[in-house]
Design an enzyme around this catalytic site. Structure first.
Site, PDB file in Angstrom:
ATOM      1  CB  THR A 146      -0.907   0.027   1.254  1.00 46.43           C
ATOM      2  OG1 THR A 146      -0.115   0.375   2.396  1.00 46.43           O
ATOM      3  CG2 THR A 146      -1.557  -1.330   1.491  1.00 46.43           C
ATOM      4  CB  CYS A 147       0.237   4.869  -0.066  1.00 44.50           C
ATOM      5  SG  CYS A 147      -1.031   5.074   1.194  1.00 44.50           S
ATOM      6  NE  ARG A 174       0.544  -1.288   6.465  1.00 43.53           N
ATOM      7  CZ  ARG A 174       1.045  -1.018   7.665  1.00 43.53           C
ATOM      8  NH1 ARG A 174       2.019  -1.756   8.170  1.00 43.53           N
ATOM      9  NH2 ARG A 174       0.561  -0.009   8.373  1.00 43.53           N
ATOM     10  CG  HIS A 213       2.565  -6.429  11.938  1.00 41.80           C
ATOM     11  ND1 HIS A 213       2.971  -5.180  12.372  1.00 41.80           N
ATOM     12  CD2 HIS A 213       2.509  -6.347  10.574  1.00 41.80           C
ATOM     13  CE1 HIS A 213       3.151  -4.381  11.319  1.00 41.80           C
ATOM     14  NE2 HIS A 213       2.884  -5.078  10.233  1.00 41.80           N
ATOM     15  CD  GLN A 225      -4.908  -0.161   0.870  1.00 38.17           C
ATOM     16  OE1 GLN A 225      -4.573  -0.164   2.058  1.00 38.17           O
ATOM     17  NE2 GLN A 225      -4.684   0.891   0.081  1.00 38.17           N
ATOM     18  CB  ALA A 241     -10.999  10.760 -11.584  1.00 36.11           C
ATOM     19  N   GLY A 242      -9.549   8.479  -9.113  1.00 38.34           N
ATOM     20  CA  GLY A 242      -9.802   7.177  -8.496  1.00 38.34           C
ATOM     21  C   GLY A 242     -10.499   7.332  -7.162  1.00 38.34           C
TER      22      GLY A 242
END
Length: 393
Positions: free
Chosen positions: A47-48, A50, A93, A114, A180-181
């Site tokens: 993800t942005c 991790r 975790h 995600q 535009a997501g």
């Protein structure tokens, strides 16, 4: 089999280190399958905030080495920022991640989807499938039984809050949104709710930009024309997955004369980043990336501390359940092994079964489990002696 986790996150690695390790869904799936091979299991969660590699393998040391090598191949400088966890710690975790407790914005809603997507794209077997299903359950439970997900519930809402802090009041401020997501749409909703006006929506797909712009009173714009419209913008917010810069220093610099000294506030929510970091060096331009949102997030933590504590308790309960299940996998083979050592050829089992059947037949004859015909005769003789003794007394 052991569970191994090797990863990086916003806690240890700044955005410039996370960028090379940020993988789209296709590359994440390919990496997971490569790491799994024919005998292991693997999931790549990227993800942005991790990039984490989860492996289930008979050799935890070997799995850890493979995962480290894969991440270092993406960015050689990641070594000091890598963290490594195994078994119960790795499970706990992941459960915290799914519950939003390890996010930049605690309780943010995107992470659960995600985690689900990473699970679906991974090379899973019985171990990681159980791990990720239980993580999704823990994440849902934390959100339904606590208020951990209350506003601001996303990076987009934190970005809108940051813009409001800078200007004091967003009413009348004109916003250019690039992308535009889902993140772009959430950003638009949050900005509009605070009084901002959407001037343009730029996107690679024209019809998506037209749809969002029409709904929020703006105009669609192609990506190559963003620089032409910067003269009227107060805020630029970018969140695409496009390669390269969506806005360069040169493009912004060309717009400055027409702006006549008005400040330009830019927010980059993308990883890899959309906006050229050198924009920040220009007079009157203030560029913030995703790591800069931590100050906004910190203000929400006090309000969420009680809910976060309850969510942590839920995560701990689910982690204990998973640990018990994983431990049970070692018990069954051990019992089978003990039985095999005590009776390697299996001959004892039929003999024991035959003795049980014989015992049941004796009970059915009224003689009890230990009463044979000979023992019945001895019992009658003993009873007769006892009767004669009573007569003498």
């Amino acid at each position: 089999m052991s569970i191994v986790l090797v990863g990086i996150s916003h806690h240890q690695a700044p955005v410039e280190l996370r960028e090379p390790a940020a993988l789209d869904s296709k590359r994440a799936s390919e990496l997971a399958r490569t790491l799994a091979g024919e005998r292991s299991e693997a999931v790549c969660l990227s993800t942005c905030n991790r990039t984490e590699l989860y492996l289930a393998d008979e050799s935890p040391e070997g799995a850890e080495e493979k995962a480290e090598a894969a991440l270092l191949a993406l960015e050689a400088e990641l070594g000091p920022a890598l963290y490594r966890l195994r078994d119960e710690d790795a499970a706990r975790h992941l459960f915290r991640v799914a519950a939003g407790l390890d996010s930049l914005v605690p309780g943010e809603g995107e992470i659960l989807g995600q985690v689900r997507a990473a699970h679906a794209a991974g090379a899973t077997g019985s171990i990681l499938d159980r791990l990720f299903r239980q993580a999704l359950h823990a994440g849902k439970k934390a959100r339904t039984e606590t208020a951990i997900g209350e506003s601001p519930a996303s990076i987009s809402s934190a970005a809108a809050a940051l813009a409001e802090q800078v200007f004091g009041d967003l009413r009348g401020r004109e916003i250019v949104v690039i992308g535009a997501g889902k993140v772009g749409e959430l950003a638009i909703r949050n900005l509009v709710s605070r009084g901002a006006a959407i001037a343009f929506v730029a996107n690679r797909t024209a019809h998506r930009a037209q749809d969002l712009a029409a709904r929020f009173g703006g105009a669609p714009l192609s990506l190559d024309r963003v620089g032409d419209e910067l003269a009227r913008a107060d805020v630029v917010l970018s969140s695409t997955s496009a390669p390269g810069w969506t806005l360069t220093r040169e493009a912004v610099e060309c717009s400055l004369p027409a702006r006549k000294g008005r400040p330009l506030f830019l927010i980059d929510l993308a990883v890899p980043r959309d906006l050229d970091p050198e924009i920040h060096e220009l007079d009157g331009c203030y560029l913030y990336d995703i790591d800069d949102l931590e100050a906004v997030v910190a203000e929400t933590l006090a309000d969420r501390s009680r809910e976060a504590k309850r969510a942590e308790e839920i995560v701990a309960e689910e982690a204990d359940r998973f640990r018990a299940w994983q431990a049970s996998l070692d018990v069954v083979p051990a019992i089978a092994s003990l039985r095999a050592r005590g009776d390697p050829d299996g001959r004892a089992r039929p003999r024991k079964a035959e003795r049980r059947r014989a015992s049941r037949r004796r009970v059915g004859d009224g003689r009890g489990p230990q009463q044979t015909p000979a023992s019945a005769d001895h019992s009658d003789e003993a009873g007769s002696r006892g009767s004669r003794w009573r007569d003498l007394c």
